[in-house]
Structure formats: structure tokens, C-alpha cells
Design a protein around this motif. Structure first.
Motif, PDB file in Angstrom:
ATOM      1  N   ARG A 180       0.720  -1.144  -0.049  1.00 54.65           N
ATOM      2  CA  ARG A 180       0.025  -0.122   0.050  1.00 54.65           C
ATOM      3  C   ARG A 180       1.153   0.970   0.028  1.00 54.65           C
ATOM      4  N   SER A 181       1.837   1.355   0.455  1.00 55.80           N
ATOM      5  CA  SER A 181       2.936   2.276   0.949  1.00 55.80           C
ATOM      6  C   SER A 181       3.581   2.757  -0.704  1.00 55.80           C
ATOM      7  N   ILE A 182       3.869   1.652  -1.273  1.00 59.21           N
ATOM      8  CA  ILE A 182       4.591   1.799  -2.486  1.00 59.21           C
ATOM      9  C   ILE A 182       3.776   2.111  -3.359  1.00 59.21           C
ATOM     10  N   ILE A 183       2.410   2.075  -3.611  1.00 58.24           N
ATOM     11  CA  ILE A 183       1.551   2.324  -4.562  1.00 58.24           C
ATOM     12  C   ILE A 183       1.221   3.975  -4.321  1.00 58.24           C
TER      13      ILE A 183
ATOM     14  N   ASP B 245       4.874   3.998 -13.633  1.00 59.15           N
ATOM     15  CA  ASP B 245       6.064   3.063 -12.915  1.00 59.15           C
ATOM     16  C   ASP B 245       5.440   1.808 -12.555  1.00 59.15           C
ATOM     17  N   LEU B 246       4.187   1.829 -12.357  1.00 59.11           N
ATOM     18  CA  LEU B 246       3.666   0.581 -11.904  1.00 59.11           C
ATOM     19  C   LEU B 246       3.472  -0.411 -13.083  1.00 59.11           C
ATOM     20  N   LEU B 247       3.328   0.357 -14.366  1.00 62.61           N
ATOM     21  CA  LEU B 247       3.121  -0.586 -15.469  1.00 62.61           C
ATOM     22  C   LEU B 247       4.444  -0.894 -16.280  1.00 62.61           C
ATOM     23  N   SER B 248       5.342   0.123 -16.075  1.00 62.55           N
ATOM     24  CA  SER B 248       6.486  -0.214 -17.123  1.00 62.55           C
ATOM     25  C   SER B 248       7.838  -0.307 -16.019  1.00 62.55           C
ATOM     26  N   GLY B 249       7.941   0.319 -15.032  1.00 64.38           N
ATOM     27  CA  GLY B 249       8.963   0.452 -14.200  1.00 64.38           C
ATOM     28  C   GLY B 249       9.212  -0.270 -13.090  1.00 64.38           C
ATOM     29  N   ARG B 250       8.908  -1.457 -13.062  1.00 64.21           N
ATOM     30  CA  ARG B 250       8.431  -2.332 -11.747  1.00 64.21           C
ATOM     31  C   ARG B 250       9.782  -2.815 -11.433  1.00 64.21           C
ATOM     32  N   GLU B 251      10.877  -2.563 -11.910  1.00 69.17           N
ATOM     33  CA  GLU B 251      12.093  -3.151 -11.372  1.00 69.17           C
ATOM     34  C   GLU B 251      12.529  -2.344 -10.218  1.00 69.17           C
ATOM     35  N   GLN B 252      12.565  -1.028 -10.218  1.00 70.20           N
ATOM     36  CA  GLN B 252      12.740  -0.319  -9.041  1.00 70.20           C
ATOM     37  C   GLN B 252      11.623  -0.433  -8.029  1.00 70.20           C
ATOM     38  N   LEU B 253      10.409  -0.761  -8.313  1.00 74.69           N
ATOM     39  CA  LEU B 253       9.555  -0.958  -7.217  1.00 74.69           C
ATOM     40  C   LEU B 253       9.652  -2.309  -6.561  1.00 74.69           C
ATOM     41  N   HIS B 254      10.158  -3.223  -7.010  1.00 73.38           N
ATOM     42  CA  HIS B 254      10.756  -4.503  -6.607  1.00 73.38           C
ATOM     43  C   HIS B 254      11.632  -4.189  -5.331  1.00 73.38           C
TER      44      HIS B 254
ATOM     45  N   ASP C  49      14.138 -12.980  -0.453  1.00 73.71           N
ATOM     46  CA  ASP C  49      14.681 -13.549  -1.633  1.00 73.71           C
ATOM     47  C   ASP C  49      14.240 -12.442  -2.703  1.00 73.71           C
ATOM     48  N   ARG C  50      13.041 -12.307  -2.780  1.00 71.81           N
ATOM     49  CA  ARG C  50      12.433 -11.325  -3.843  1.00 71.81           C
ATOM     50  C   ARG C  50      11.096 -10.980  -3.635  1.00 71.81           C
ATOM     51  N   VAL C  51      10.633  -9.874  -4.175  1.00 71.13           N
ATOM     52  CA  VAL C  51       9.059  -9.445  -4.171  1.00 71.13           C
ATOM     53  C   VAL C  51       8.984  -8.819  -5.389  1.00 71.13           C
ATOM     54  N   GLU C  52       7.720  -9.523  -6.070  1.00 73.36           N
ATOM     55  CA  GLU C  52       7.394  -8.953  -7.362  1.00 73.36           C
ATOM     56  C   GLU C  52       5.957  -8.561  -7.453  1.00 73.36           C
ATOM     57  N   ILE C  53       5.728  -7.542  -8.339  1.00 77.41           N
ATOM     58  CA  ILE C  53       4.180  -7.144  -8.352  1.00 77.41           C
ATOM     59  C   ILE C  53       3.717  -8.139  -9.394  1.00 77.41           C
ATOM     60  N   LYS C  54       2.519  -8.740  -9.107  1.00 79.33           N
ATOM     61  CA  LYS C  54       1.803  -9.697 -10.014  1.00 79.33           C
ATOM     62  C   LYS C  54       1.207  -9.132 -11.063  1.00 79.33           C
ATOM     63  N   ASP C  55       0.192  -8.044 -10.629  1.00 78.69           N
ATOM     64  CA  ASP C  55      -0.817  -7.564 -11.594  1.00 78.69           C
ATOM     65  C   ASP C  55      -1.232  -6.428 -11.114  1.00 78.69           C
ATOM     66  N   VAL C  56      -1.567  -5.325 -12.101  1.00 78.43           N
ATOM     67  CA  VAL C  56      -2.033  -4.217 -11.738  1.00 78.43           C
ATOM     68  C   VAL C  56      -3.376  -4.123 -12.479  1.00 78.43           C
ATOM     69  N   ALA C  57      -4.676  -3.809 -11.631  1.00 80.48           N
ATOM     70  CA  ALA C  57      -6.009  -3.723 -12.063  1.00 80.48           C
ATOM     71  C   ALA C  57      -6.192  -2.362 -12.396  1.00 80.48           C
ATOM     72  N   LEU C  58      -6.668  -1.952 -13.462  1.00 80.50           N
ATOM     73  CA  LEU C  58      -7.156  -0.536 -13.779  1.00 80.50           C
ATOM     74  C   LEU C  58      -8.680  -0.460 -14.001  1.00 80.50           C
ATOM     75  N   PRO C  59      -9.089   0.757 -13.676  1.00 80.53           N
ATOM     76  CA  PRO C  59     -10.605   0.860 -14.061  1.00 80.53           C
ATOM     77  C   PRO C  59     -10.921   0.792 -15.457  1.00 80.53           C
ATOM     78  N   GLU C  60     -12.119   0.636 -16.118  1.00 80.86           N
ATOM     79  CA  GLU C  60     -12.124   0.365 -17.156  1.00 80.86           C
ATOM     80  C   GLU C  60     -12.224   1.948 -18.205  1.00 80.86           C
ATOM     81  N   SER C  61     -12.657   2.816 -17.416  1.00 82.33           N
ATOM     82  CA  SER C  61     -12.355   4.324 -17.830  1.00 82.33           C
ATOM     83  C   SER C  61     -11.110   4.500 -18.296  1.00 82.33           C
ATOM     84  N   MET C  62     -10.388   3.904 -17.357  1.00 81.41           N
ATOM     85  CA  MET C  62      -8.894   4.439 -17.621  1.00 81.41           C
ATOM     86  C   MET C  62      -8.115   3.600 -18.757  1.00 81.41           C
ATOM     87  N   LYS C  63      -8.624   2.415 -18.932  1.00 83.65           N
ATOM     88  CA  LYS C  63      -8.113   1.516 -19.924  1.00 83.65           C
ATOM     89  C   LYS C  63      -8.553   1.936 -21.267  1.00 83.65           C
TER      90      LYS C  63
END
Length: 303
Positions: free
Chosen positions: A120-123, A130-139, A158-172
Motif C-alpha cells: 500500500r505504501s509503495i502504491i 512506474d507500476l506498469l513499466s518501471g516495476r524493477e525499481q518498485l521491486h 529473496d525477492r518481491v514482485e508485483i504480479k498484476d495491476v488492475a485498472l478501471p475500465e475508463s482508464m483502460k
């Protein structure tokens, strides 16, 4: 005699129970934490069969394998005010079994809660791009946020990875329109660049044909061959524009000077003064019109 047999049976049963409680087998991927009268041993038991003091020692086995823990989806608002739902996955393992069992009640539940709050804090600190393309820095940021409390619990991240990012339909839909506009812009730029290069090549070809007039005739013949290759009944013959201009200049010819009235000759000496010429048009105007014979009207006045 019977009493002796019963006592021997009871001793055998007690011995089996004591032996089963004394001998414990630690598997290869486990470590045994021994408590003697409630006090933990400093060194955990290694894999293999281990002897414990009956009714004195208690051993807890700790799994040393890598644990894969899915982090539930967390809703949040990014730095650029976009509502998203993000889920992640956490990989960790225990490196100090004594601290993992003594310092924290349930290290897996504790790691799950810390992972949720860190996500939640990183979001809130990141933007949507950054959430869509720059995930390496977020990890890397998530791993650093989890490593501090995990080190005190004897757990290694060992590692933490963001698995999925769900966007609202209007934003899509907005992102789809933006991507379509960007592709159209690039297509127009490529088309304009191609036209520019083609115009430059055509300009060079025009200069070459201007320097060599025979090249224009060869080009015309090539055009005729290309048209005739289609097996058409009509043959289009290109006519050079320069030839039309040549005919136009030839038809105009040199400009003829305006007609000037001839100069009057001076009167000869002793000659009678010349009478002014009468305009023929005036004479014709003064002459009466010739009238033909009148034909009487055969009708009577009564008619």
C-alpha cells in the motif's frame, strides 16, 4: 509368575513410549529448536536422528525451505491520482530458526501483514507509469521495506514482485485512445518522411533529365512499355510539356509593328492646291437609297 510377566510388559510399554519421545528425526530441509525446561538451546538440531531427554526436552521443527506467499490485492491511489488494485508475490526463507520461533509468534502471518502494508505504501509513492513499466525499481523498494523487520525475525527476503495491476475500465479506454493517437502520429510522420525522401529523389531525377534531354525520351519509352505490358486496347502516349511550349512560342511569332499612316508628299511647285479628300463613308451616307419599283396592292380599300 504372572505378576512378573505383567511387570515386564509394563516396563516394555514404558520403554517404547520413552524411546519414541526420546528419539526424533529431523529432515534435511528442517532444523530442530530444543526447549529444556522452557529454555531454548542456542544451537538448533541438524538433520538426522536426535536424542532428547524424556519428559525434559521439547523440540520444535522449523521449515528452512523458500516460502512462496501471495500478497492479497491492495487498492490504492497512485501519486498521479489514479485508483488501482495491485497484488504481489513474496519469496522468503528462514535463516535463523531460533529467532523465527522465539522473537515472533507466527513469522509467516507477520510477513504477510508487513507485505500488505508495504505494498500500500509503495502504491501511494509511485505513478501509474512506474507500476506498469518501471516495476524493477518498485521491486527493489519493496524488498528494502520488508528486509528491515524480517531481519529481526530471522527471515531473509529473496525477492518481491508485483504480479498484476488492475485498472478501471475508463482508464483502460483512455489509455487505448492515447496509444491509438500515438500510433497514428508515428504513421503520419513516417508517411511524411517517405514523401520528403521521394521528393528529393524526384528532384535529383529532374535535374538529371534536364541536363540530358535524351533521358526524358527514354523515360517516356519506359512508360509506354509499362502501359503496353497490361495488355490494354488503349495506349496512352505521354506528350512532353516542353514540346507544347515550343509550339506555343512558334505560333505567336515576332510581334508586328503597328501600321502607321503614310506621310503626305509636299505639293509640287505650280500645281493646283489639293482638295481635301471626302470620306467615302460620308459620301455613302449622303447618297439616297435606291428604291425599286413599287407594286400596287391588289386589295381594295374595303378589304
Amino acid at each position: 509368575m504372572e505378576v512378573v510377566v505383567v511387570l515386564l510388559v509394563l516396563l516394555a510399554v514404558v520403554g517404547v513410549i520413552a524411546l519414541s519421545s526420546t528419539v526424533r528425526v529431523v529432515k534435511q530441509y528442517e532444523r530442530g529448536v530444543v526447549y529444556r525446561f522452557g529454555r531454548v538451546s542456542a544451537l538448533p538440531k541438524q538433520p538426522g536422528p536426535r536424542m532428547l531427554v524424556p519428559f525434559v526436552d521439547r523440540m520444535t521443527k522449523v521449515n528452512m525451505q523458500v516460502v512462496t506467499m501471495p500478497v492479497p490485492s491492495q487498492e490504492g491511489i497512485t501519486k498521479d491520482n489514479v485508483s488501482v488494485r495491485v497484488d504481489a508475490v513474496l519469496y522468503f526463507r528462514v535463516v535463523d530458526p531460533v529467532r523465527a520461533t522465539v522473537d515472533v509468534q507466527n513469522y509467516q502471518f507477520a510477513m504477510l501483514q508487513v507485505a500488505q502494508t508495504s505494498l500500500r505504501s509503495i502504491i501511494g509513492k509511485s505513478e501509474l507509469d512506474d507500476l506498469l513499466s518501471g516495476r524493477e525499481q518498485l521491486h527493489e523498494g519493496l524488498e528494502l521495506m520488508l528486509a528491515t523487520p524480517a531481519a529481526g525475525w530471522g527471515v531473509h527476503i529473496d525477492r518481491v514482485e508485483i504480479k498484476d495491476v488492475a485498472l478501471p475500465e475508463s482508464m483502460k479506454r483512455s489509455m487505448a485512445r492515447q496509444a491509438e493517437a500515438d500510433r497514428e502520429r508515428r504513421a503520419r510522420i513516417i508517411t511524411a518522411d517517405g514523401e520528403l525522401q521521394a521528393s528529393q529523389k524526384l528532384s535529383e531525377a529532374a535535374r538529371t533529365m534536364d541536363a540530358n534531354p535524351s533521358a526524358l525520351q527514354l523515360r517516356m519509352l519506359q512508360t509506354v512499355v509499362e502501359v503496353a505490358a497490361e495488355k490494354n486496347s488503349t495506349l496512352v502516349m505521354p506528350f512532353p510539356v516542353e514540346m507544347l511550349r515550343f509550339f506555343e512560342r512558334a505560333g505567336a511569332g515576332p510581334a508586328s509593328p503597328a501600321a502607321t499612316p503614310p506621310a503626305e508628299a509636299p505639293p509640287a511647285t505650280g500645281a493646283a492646291p489639293a482638295t481635301p479628300a471626302v470620306d467615302a463613308a460620308d459620301d455613302r451616307a449622303e447618297l439616297p437609297r435606291a428604291t425599286g419599283p413599287q407594286i400596287p396592292d391588289p386589295r381594295t380599300p374595303e378589304e
